[in-house]
Design a protein around this motif. Structure first.
Motif, short mmCIF file in Angstrom:
data_model
loop_
_atom_site.label_atom_id
_atom_site.label_comp_id
_atom_site.label_asym_id
_atom_site.label_seq_id
_atom_site.Cartn_x
_atom_site.Cartn_y
_atom_site.Cartn_z
N PHE A 1 4.23 2.78 -11.22
CA PHE A 1 4.79 3.78 -11.86
C PHE A 1 6.46 3.20 -11.92
O PHE A 1 6.78 2.06 -11.77
N ARG A 2 7.00 3.80 -13.09
CA ARG A 2 8.02 3.14 -13.88
C ARG A 2 9.36 2.86 -12.56
O ARG A 2 9.68 1.69 -12.64
N GLN A 3 9.66 3.70 -11.60
CA GLN A 3 10.37 3.34 -10.52
C GLN A 3 9.89 1.97 -9.88
O GLN A 3 10.89 0.86 -9.63
N ALA A 4 8.64 2.04 -9.30
CA ALA A 4 8.26 0.98 -8.72
C ALA A 4 8.29 -0.62 -9.75
O ALA A 4 8.28 -1.61 -9.30
N ALA A 5 7.98 -0.18 -10.93
CA ALA A 5 8.11 -1.29 -11.99
C ALA A 5 9.24 -2.05 -11.93
O ALA A 5 9.26 -3.31 -12.46
N GLN A 6 10.26 -1.57 -11.39
CA GLN A 6 11.59 -2.17 -11.63
C GLN A 6 11.95 -2.98 -10.28
O GLN A 6 12.69 -4.05 -10.21
N SER A 7 10.76 -3.03 -9.41
CA SER A 7 10.99 -4.00 -8.18
C SER A 7 10.06 -5.06 -8.47
O SER A 7 8.83 -4.98 -8.68
N ASP A 8 10.68 -6.30 -8.65
CA ASP A 8 9.70 -7.55 -8.67
C ASP A 8 8.93 -7.74 -7.52
O ASP A 8 7.91 -8.54 -7.66
N ILE A 9 9.01 -7.22 -6.41
CA ILE A 9 8.01 -7.47 -5.17
C ILE A 9 6.66 -6.99 -5.45
O ILE A 9 5.79 -7.53 -5.33
N ILE A 10 6.90 -5.44 -6.13
CA ILE A 10 5.84 -4.96 -6.69
C ILE A 10 5.09 -5.44 -7.80
O ILE A 10 3.99 -5.93 -7.79
N VAL A 11 6.03 -5.74 -8.71
CA VAL A 11 5.27 -6.49 -10.02
C VAL A 11 4.65 -7.56 -9.69
O VAL A 11 3.42 -8.08 -10.08
N ASN A 12 5.42 -8.59 -8.73
CA ASN A 12 4.69 -9.73 -8.59
C ASN A 12 3.65 -9.73 -7.54
O ASN A 12 2.47 -10.63 -7.72
N ALA A 13 3.52 -8.90 -6.65
CA ALA A 13 2.62 -8.49 -5.98
C ALA A 13 1.04 -8.03 -6.65
O ALA A 13 0.13 -8.68 -6.38
N HIS A 14 1.21 -7.26 -7.65
CA HIS A 14 -0.01 -6.97 -8.64
C HIS A 14 -0.32 -8.41 -9.28
O HIS A 14 -1.54 -8.53 -9.53
N LYS A 15 0.72 -9.24 -9.69
CA LYS A 15 0.42 -10.27 -10.45
C LYS A 15 -0.25 -11.22 -9.57
O LYS A 15 -1.45 -11.84 -10.06
N ILE A 16 0.08 -11.40 -8.38
CA ILE A 16 -0.80 -12.23 -7.62
C ILE A 16 -2.07 -11.72 -7.08
O ILE A 16 -3.19 -12.46 -7.31
N ASN A 17 -2.31 -10.45 -7.09
CA ASN A 17 -3.71 -9.80 -7.01
C ASN A 17 -4.63 -9.98 -8.11
O ASN A 17 -5.62 -10.04 -7.85
N ARG A 18 -4.01 -10.11 -9.22
CA ARG A 18 -4.90 -10.39 -10.65
C ARG A 18 -4.88 -11.75 -10.71
O ARG A 18 -5.78 -12.11 -11.88
N GLY A 19 -4.36 -12.57 -9.94
CA GLY A 19 -4.43 -13.91 -10.15
C GLY A 19 -3.65 -14.46 -11.50
O GLY A 19 -4.09 -15.70 -12.04
N GLU A 20 -2.42 -13.79 -11.81
CA GLU A 20 -1.61 -14.08 -12.82
C GLU A 20 -0.46 -14.91 -12.50
O GLU A 20 -0.18 -14.99 -11.37
N LYS A 21 0.13 -15.88 -13.44
CA LYS A 21 1.27 -16.64 -12.97
C LYS A 21 2.39 -15.88 -12.82
O LYS A 21 2.80 -14.73 -13.32
N VAL A 22 3.18 -16.14 -11.57
CA VAL A 22 4.48 -15.46 -11.37
C VAL A 22 5.69 -16.58 -11.71
O VAL A 22 5.59 -17.75 -11.45
N ILE A 23 6.37 -15.84 -12.39
CA ILE A 23 7.74 -16.72 -12.97
C ILE A 23 8.78 -16.72 -11.68
O ILE A 23 9.03 -15.94 -11.28
N LEU A 24 8.95 -18.03 -11.37
CA LEU A 24 9.89 -18.42 -10.21
C LEU A 24 11.35 -18.90 -10.84
O LEU A 24 11.74 -20.16 -10.54
N ASP A 25 11.94 -18.02 -11.58
CA ASP A 25 13.27 -18.52 -12.09
C ASP A 25 14.53 -18.01 -11.18
O ASP A 25 15.60 -18.20 -11.63
N ASN A 26 14.00 -17.20 -10.21
CA ASN A 26 15.37 -16.54 -9.54
C ASN A 26 16.12 -15.82 -10.01
O ASN A 26 17.20 -15.64 -9.71
N GLN A 27 15.67 -14.99 -11.11
CA GLN A 27 16.52 -14.06 -12.12
C GLN A 27 16.37 -12.84 -11.55
O GLN A 27 16.97 -11.59 -12.07
#
Length: 749
Positions: free
Chosen positions: A478-504
């Motif tokens: 959901f849109r509000q959750a999508a503003q959290s990189d914790i949630i976005v990156n957790a789903h990327k990890i679960n899908r096996g996608e690369k996580v950008i580690l730029d500390n932005q």
């Protein structure tokens, strides 16, 4: 080592469970405080102690006793003192004086060998004479047993348990089959029994030893999460434990099956072997799940109308899958809701609760841990309890759980919703289902991509994989959750996608460091200085999560270092050294095994108990509030202000918790987590371990370490296989249902 001889003037303190005693011994007219394990010792008795003098910081000079012997009183004064002490029930000072006056130096012999003659003393009937003799004989038998057991290296504490269990039979059991101890006495496993057996002279190829070793291998497998093992793997593991060839092991499987200690099943073209208890737990769990899986006839239009009404009243808007989940919950006796963070599980559960509330139904909410239940209460606004409290844990006996709620006394409600189902093991699921009456709706919610339960079984995964039940998988972020990189990156990890580690990011950071000591230094700085202000929390609320127990960044090393910085020693701050751990007042600690009998109480500000209960469980965390070195008690405060007193002997159940393994963090949520990453075994360093760690944080995730290891964990989908049988049992239940042609449909609403 020094030797003291004297008589017990006064017993200051005695723990009847473990025998720990503080007593005053009169030795050559000097009174000496002695501490140690003294089973069956009474005031007035003459003792010979072996030990050494120590100086207690609060209580001064003491004699720390390593072993003791009871000596017969050597003169009439000693005999009278012993009898008058109350050591033998029914004899007071006046009667003791009359007995000694009558029999003089022969008193002890008369009591032991001719007790009927005690009736010659005024005030003693024949019946009372025999009661006195029985007490004296019991004390003598205990002492003889302790002396016998000590020659095999058995401690006084364990010796007392053995005597209480077997009485005079212990001599034959120890010489013929000491492996019975592993079955009959809590705290005695195969290793202890095997050590005793070797001292007694039992051969390594003894049938008793091999059978006990096989069962021990299955117990060890259960600690790794398995409810069964393939036959060849069990033979291999048992062979390693017993150090004997496979042919000596395999011939015992059928005998143990005939004795109903294990079950052999053909499964997936292989033979699987179960400890009997886990086999029947899974079989009965499957049967009870099938019994609850029926349909409710509710008009679909009525359901959608009610959902729309709830949306208008609450301002919530459900997507298609969320609405489908509500419909499935309304029309089915059993429904599973699964999805990752930010996919709307909480909104869906709240809508389900609101729907049933409007129907006038009673609803119970529960979760496996105190932390998870507390979070469920906060997100729903309804009271949620731990599953143990829901089932009304009563402590049981011999360390085994006992629940007031069961098939004879089921939960009286219309709907039960359980959250964090990935944490529920087969034992807890079995206990829960026994208390769910037919006709009750059961809704199970959890994230199947998290690590499996700490205990044996793979309940949620097996249920979903069976395809037998109504499952709704939420996958939209959901849109509000999508503003959290914790949630976005957790789903990327679960899908096996690369996580950008730029500390932005504002809540997801990766600090690249490649040396273990540098990583630890950064972790300390984060906890002490950076993160508390950033997430508005205390340093003790920030949790370090690490993949491993051992190694440079393992739990054991990290806890020792973090303790020095977060809770250093101070004057007046009590400590207790236990094994390799120093426990200190103020320490953050974790319970590392289920203890269904530990008593807790919630106290008012004046120290009065306002609520009481039993049971502290594997993974519960708390703070040490007090260490009483005189009473040998450590007081720990757990969630919700539950205070528990641990004896020093029970400290094996606690460990420091400044850093914990990711496995132990399941079901918990913290304001911020710090995850040190360097290297580790491939089987452990995998995707779902990383996913579980990241999803423990509410406001901030900070990883410190090797970014290459991070990416490798995302790519590594290999998980340690769990051998379980619930899915197989569910297949069998489905086949039976097809054979009988049962409909499982009801009009009940």
């Amino acid at each position: 080592m020094e030797i003291l001889s004297g008589y017990v003037e006064h017993i200051v303190f005695q723990n009847t469970e473990n025998g720990y005693t503080v007593l005053n011994l009169v030795c050559e007219e000097e009174e000496i405080t002695c501490v140690g394990i003294f089973h069956g010792v009474s005031e007035g008795e003459c003792l010979e102690l072996t030990g050494e003098y120590t100086t207690h910081p609060s209580y001064g000079r003491q004699f720390k006793t390593s072993s003791f012997q009871v000596k017969p009183p050597e003169d009439m004064v000693s005999v009278e003192r012993y009898l008058a002490s109350g050591a033998i029930k029914g004899i007071g000072a006046a009667l003791a004086a009359r007995i000694v006056k009558k029999f003089r130096e022969d008193t002890i012999r008369i009591i032991e060998e001719e007790p009927e003659r005690l009736a010659e003393v005024k005030g003693i009937s024949q019946r009372k004479a025999m009661e006195i003799a029985e007490q004296a004989e019991g004390k003598r038998e205990l002492r003889q047993a302790m002396i016998f057991l000590q020659q095999y290296g058995i401690s006084q504490t364990l010796g007392a348990k053995i005597f209480q269990t077997y009485g005079q039979e212990l001599y034959g059991i120890l010489k013929e089959n000491p492996y019975r101890l592993a079955d009959d006495i809590q705290g005695v496993g195969f290793r202890i029994a095997d050590e005793i057996a070797s001292r007694v002279g039992i051969h390594t190829d003894s049938d008793f030893r091999i059978r006990s070793g096989i069962l021990y291998a299955l117990v060890q497998a259960s600690l790794e999460g398995h409810t069964c093992l393939p036959e060849n793997l069990l033979t291999e593991k048992a062979g390693e434990i017993l150090e004997i060839a496979p042919e000596y092991i395999e011939k015992h499987y059928m005998d143990l099956a005939i004795e109903k200690k294990l079950v052999i099943r053909e499964q997936e073209d292989s033979r699987y072997i179960y400890g009997a208890s886990y086999y029947y737990m899974e079989a009965n769990t499957a049967a009870m799940l099938e019994r609850l899986d029926f349909s409710f006839e509710v008009p679909e239009g009525e359901i959608w109308k009610r959902i729309q009404s709830i949306e208008q009243d609450t301002g919530m808007t459900l997507d298609e899958l969320q609405a489908e989940a509500v419909k499935e919950a309304v029309t089915n006796g059993l429904m599973i809701l699964t999805g990752g963070p930010g996919t709307g599980k909480t909104t869906t559960i709240n809508t389900i609760i609101r729907y049933f509330e409007l129907e006038g139904m009673d609803i119970f909410l529960a979760a496996p841990t105190g932390r998870a239940a507390k979070r469920m209460s906060e997100t729903t606004g309804f009271e949620a309890r731990t599953i143990h409290r829901l089932l009304e844990l009563n402590g049981g006996a011999e360390g085994k759980e006992g629940f007031e709620r069961n098939e004879q006394n089921p939960l009286e409600t219309d709907v039960i919703i359980i959250d964090e189902m990935s944490m529920v093991d087969i034992s807890l699921m079995y206990a829960l289902l026994k208390a769910v009456a037919e006709g009750t709706r059961l809704i199970l919610a959890g994230d199947v991509n998290q690590l499996p339960s700490v205990g044996p079984g793979s309940v949620l995964k097996d249920m979903i994989d069976s395809g037998r039940f109504h499952v709704v998988r939420l996958n939209k972020i959901f849109r509000q959750a999508a503003q959290s990189d914790i949630i976005v990156n957790a789903h990327k990890i679960n899908r096996g996608e690369k996580v950008i580690l730029d500390n932005q990011s504002m809540d997801f950071f990766f600090l690249k460091r490649y040396d273990a000591n540098v990583i630890i230094s950064v972790v300390i700085q984060l906890i002490q200085q950076k993160l508390p202000k950033f997430v508005d929390a205390e340093p003790f609320d920030i949790q370090v999560l690490t993949p491993m127990r051992k190694g440079l960044l393992g739990v054991e090393r990290l806890n020792g270092i973090l303790q020095q910085y977060l809770n250093p020693p101070e004057q007046g701050k009590q400590e207790k050294e236990h094994g390799d751990i120093i426990f200190r007042e103020g320490d953050k600690v974790m319970q590392i095994k289920n203890n269904y009998q530990l008593e807790w109480e919630i106290r008012s500000k004046y120290g009065l108990a306002i609520d009481k209960g039993t049971g502290i469980f594997n993974g519960d965390t708390g703070r040490i509030r007090n260490i009483n070195t005189y009473q040998e008690l450590v007081t720990v405060e757990f969630d919700e202000g539950r205070m528990v007193d641990y004896t020093f002997k029970q400290l094996d159940e606690l460990e420091l918790a400044y850093a914990i393994t990711i496995h132990k963090s399941q079901g918990s949520e913290y304001p911020a987590v710090v995850i040190p990453l360097l290297t580790g075994p491939r089987m452990l360093m995998n995707r779902n371990l990383l996913y579980t760690a990241v999803t423990r944080a509410r406001k901030c995730v900070t990883l410190v370490g090797n970014d290459a290891t991070f990416q490798e964990m995302i790519e590594n989908v290999s998980e340690q296989k769990r051998y379980t049988g619930l899915k197989d049992r569910l297949d069998i239940q489905q086949d039976k249902k097809k054979e009988t042609g049962s409909q499982n449909v009801t009009g009940k609403r």
